[in-house]
Write an enzyme that holds these catalytic residues in place. Structure first.
Site, PDB file in Angstrom:
ATOM      1  CB  CYS A 404       0.360  12.804  -4.808  1.00 51.95           C
ATOM      2  SG  CYS A 404       0.131  11.156  -4.163  1.00 51.95           S
ATOM      3  CG  ASP A 455       4.152   6.716  -2.677  1.00 50.47           C
ATOM      4  OD1 ASP A 455       4.351   7.852  -3.116  1.00 50.47           O
ATOM      5  OD2 ASP A 455       3.858   5.731  -3.390  1.00 50.47           O
ATOM      6  CG  HIS A 530      10.838   5.314  12.102  1.00 48.59           C
ATOM      7  ND1 HIS A 530      11.760   5.117  13.102  1.00 48.59           N
ATOM      8  CD2 HIS A 530      10.870   6.636  11.817  1.00 48.59           C
ATOM      9  CE1 HIS A 530      12.329   6.274  13.400  1.00 48.59           C
ATOM     10  NE2 HIS A 530      11.798   7.212  12.637  1.00 48.59           N
TER      11      HIS A 530
END
Ligand SMILES: Cc1cc2nc3c(=O)[nH]c(=O)nc-3n(C[C@H](O)[C@H](O)[C@H](O)COP(=O)(O)OP(=O)(O)OC[C@H]3O[C@@H](n4cnc5c(N)ncnc54)[C@H](O)[C@@H]3O)c2cc1C
Length: 752
Positions: A404, A455, A530
């Site tokens: 993050c 996220d 994906h």
């Protein structure tokens, strides 16, 4: 070596951080061959056995005999996997690991030591302190010594079973350490004399020293088990009366761990892997084994002792380099005559070589010099994570932080959003761009409230499985922060381009397995996703959830969601995880994080916020957010802006992960730290707070951080008790204030 960098180079996996592998790592740190290197460790710290008796006698601190393998491995450009190896399939070239998928290799080397023999005897596992694995001995024996000293009972009866070098040293060193209690120490050995394989003169000196120290030597009797008899604990013997004891140290011979049990390669009768003089398995050139876990085909009687593992190190290094270059391999010949130095605990030692023995404090000083010199070669960092002079700082090699801490700054995001046309009016949206929060929420035509969040991050380390696990734990946290139950996940995994198809597949498989390892236990179903190719690994997740239990959001928008802005003046802000992952992951990438620090940080980021979210509900938290990239300050800022209120944070109460404070004090910073620091503009900071050693933690970007709960003051004791009972942390880090009168919505103070 960039974090996240998988390569097409040959894959060498080192299993275990034993005496030979640490030498390989040091050598590769100095001159790295073209290899994709992985080190698998069951614990981040390895123990130098030669100094264990000195720890027992009180001469050394535990840190002096610990080799912190993580920074050493980082210097060698190795990927570190903290997991226990369970076994391997030589035909498929895959290493099985505990709790995660097997990993492939092209070359493997084992240096995993041994376990002590006889643990299967009745009562021994329960009542004795086993001396191998050596890593576990250190903690255990320190606890026993502390307990004996605290108990203060005089004349504790100490039995040491096993009359080899380890047993002899431990008997003497325990005798010295507990001298004030006047312990009755006995050394029990089933042979006719102590120290089999050692010269007569040395044995004689040891016998004399034992007599001087009143250490009883019991020879020719075999221990066959241990049991409790009333308040007593006794060692059962093959002949004669049982021996009562208060402390039983089990230091009999070595047997193999179970790692080779089903590999199909040739083992000796104790389960050790048979190796040729080149240190390769008998029938496989791609399998090496060294130290206790290997038995030399041509010298099967070689003792299981650290000095042989040490001497095998240079041959292993040469042979790994040679096999990578397709050159001829060298052969290892175990030394027949070696210098033996036995620590007597009182500052003196007995030594022997070529049949001669010598004794005195000078012998101990000599041993001490040899041991310290050996250790010095592997100590990359000092206690605070600073490089020792022997290891210059690591070149930066273009690393950037992941997790993050790889985001656009909060101000950039705010400006970009502000430039957009106002969000479309949509009465079904409960949390959306006009009311930004950790997750979006909307009401379906049927009245259900659905929650969604997305996220994505770059890896914060180069273990793809771990990156996947943390990414998923981090992503579902947004749903928990809103009081929602995450139900479904879509994954997006971008693997590094330039890898062969086989390596791409492996990278993808490891990441997806990591995602599943986090999602499955939480009842979140991975339903699709994906994949793509780009310069570096990127892992993203979209999470969909609901409010669980059929809860409905009333039409007035006052739902059971926990929006971040629903604060009330006077509420306390309670944080559920310690801070510091930003600086710790940054330091790990730079080879500056100590192994135990990183281990604690990983345990924190892998912990899901599900239990903390349940507590939030139970204690009536009105507003919740999860602490991630913008740091505690950034996320509290979002809360108070949304609420139109203010808050005071107390730096003295900030919980810190081990090592975070030391690293920040030395100027170590995550890449995103400065961006977050800009949020301090307009914050009223008390003078003492600026100077506080934890101040910088306010803006340290967190990966998979804890929840921050706004709780009414009377509920705080219950909240803290429930959080701690569930294994979370509970720290009251601040308080909600009314709207600011001086323009400073946030105040940072420091409790005395
Ligand atoms: C009290 C005592 C004192 C001793 N003193 C001496 C001495 O002075 N001189 C001497 O020569 N010998 C001594 N020995 C013997 C010595 O401890 C061993 O021979 C030596 O540690 C073996 O070294 P190694 O490199 O093979 O393995 P170890 O030093 O045991 O290292 C093995 C490493 O592998 C890791 N590991 C283990 N299993 C796994 C797994 N499944 N997956 C991943 N990682 C794993 C461990 O955490 C450890 O880091 C002593 C033994 C004892 C009990």
């Amino acid at each position: 070596v960039k974090a996240g960098a998988a390569t097409n180079l040959p894959r060498l996996v080192l299993v275990g951080g034993g005496h030979a592998h640490v030498q390989v790592l040091r050598s590769f740190a100095m001159d790295r061959p073209p290899v994709d290197l992985t080190v698998v460790l069951d614990r981040p710290v390895a123990i130098y056995s030669g100094m264990v008796p000195g720890l027992v006698s009180g001469r050394y601190q535990a840190s002096e005999l610990e080799i912190d393998v993580l920074p050493l491995a980082r210097r060698a450009g190795a990927r570190v996997i903290l997991a226990r190896a369970e076994g391997f399939a030589p035909q498929e070239r895959r290493l099985r690991l505990e709790g995660r998928p097997a990993i492939p290799y092209d070359l493997i080397s084992w240096n995993v030591g041994s376990v002590v023999a006889g643990l299967g005897l009745p009562g021994i596992c329960e009542l004795a302190v086993p001396t191998r694995p050596i890593g576990q001995l250190v903690r255990r024996i320190q606890d026993e010594i502390a307990a004996s000293l605290a108990d203060g009972g005089t004349r504790p009866r100490i039995l040491v079973v096993g009359g080899g070098a380890g047993g002899v040293e431990l008997a003497f060193c325990l005798r010295h350490r507990l001298a004030e209690l006047q312990p009755k120490v006995s050394l029990v050995h089933d042979g006719a004399h102590l120290l089999p394989g050692f010269a007569h003169d040395l044995r004689r000196r040891v016998q004399e020293a034992a007599a001087r120290k009143a250490i009883a030597v019991i020879l020719g009797r075999r221990a066959i088990g241990a049991e409790r008899r009333g308040h007593e604990r006794v060692l059962l013997m093959d002949r004669g009366e049982p021996l009562p004891f208060d402390l039983l140290i089990w230091v009999t011979g070595a047997v193999a761990t179970r790692v080779f049990q089903d590999c199909g390669l040739e083992l000796d009768k104790l389960g050790f892997l048979m190796v040729r003089p080149t240190l390769q398995a008998k029938s496989r050139d791609d399998v090496f084994a060294v130290g206790d876990c290997a038995t030399l085909l041509e010298e099967p009687g070689t003792p299981k002792a650290g000095i042989f593992a040490v001497r095998e190190g240079p041959v292993l290094i040469a042979n790994l380099r040679a096999i990578l270059r397709r050159r001829a391999l060298s052969e290892y010949k175990p030394q027949r005559k070696f210098l033996a130095l036995l620590n007597l605990g009182d500052g003196s030692a007995i030594g022997g070589k070529w049949g001669f023995a010598f004794e005195g404090t000078w012998v101990m000083r000599w041993k001490d010099r040899i041991d310290r010199k050996f250790m010095e070669r592997f100590q990359v960092l000092d206690e605070d994570g600073a490089y020792r002079p022997s290891f210059p700082p690591m070149p930066a090699m273009g690393q950037t932080c992941g997790g993050c801490a790889a985001k656009v700054g909060p101000a950039v995001l705010e400006r970009a959003l502000a430039r957009m046309a106002p969000p479309r009016e949509d009465s079904s949206v409960l949390l959306g761009l006009s009311r930004p929060d950790d997750a979006a929420a909307w009401r379906t035509p049927g009245g259900d409230v659905l929650v969604a969040t997305i996220d994505a991050f770059k890896p914060f380390c180069d273990d793809a499985f771990l990156v996947g696990r943390v990414a998923a734990t981090n992503a579902v946290s947004d749903a928990y922060a809103k009081g929602a139950r995450p139900r479904y996940a879509l994954a997006m995994v971008v693997v590094p381009e330039g890898l062969t198809e086989e390596r791409q597949e492996e990278e993808l498989f490891q990441v997806l397995s990591g995602l599943r390892a986090a999602l499955d236990p939480l009842g979140v179903t991975l339903v699709g996703g994906h994949s793509g190719l780009a310069a570096v690994l990127l892992v993203g997740l979209a999470i969909f959830g609901d409010l669980g239990g059929g809860d409905r959001a009333p039409n007035d928008g006052r739902s059971t969601l926990l929006p971040k802005g629903a604060l009330r003046v006077g509420q306390r802000l309670v944080l559920t995880k310690a801070l510091g992952t930003g600086v710790l992951f940054h330091a790990a990438m730079m080879g500056q994080a100590r192994g135990p620090w990183l281990e604690a940080a990983l345990a924190s980021v892998l912990r899901s916020n599900v239990a903390a979210a349940a507590v939030a509900r139970e204690v009536g938290a009105t507003a919740v957010t999860d602490i991630t990239g913008f740091g505690l300050l950034g996320h509290v800022r979002e809360m108070v802006h949304a609420a139109g209120l203010g808050a005071r944070l107390d730096v003295g109460e900030l919980p810190a992960l081990p090592g975070a404070e030391a690293l920040l004090a030395r100027g170590s910073r995550s890449d995103f730290h400065d961006q977050n620091s800009r949020l301090l503009q307009g914050v009223a900071v008390q003078a003492e707070a600026w100077r506080h050693p934890r101040f910088e933690l306010l803006v340290d970007p967190q990966t998979s951080g804890g929840l921050l709960l706004a709780i009414d003051p009377e509920q705080v004791p219950a909240a803290l008790a429930k959080l701690r009972a569930g294994g979370d942390l509970g720290a009251v880090v601040g308080e909600v204030l009314g709207p600011p009168t001086d323009g400073a919505r946030l105040r940072v103070a420091c409790s005395p």
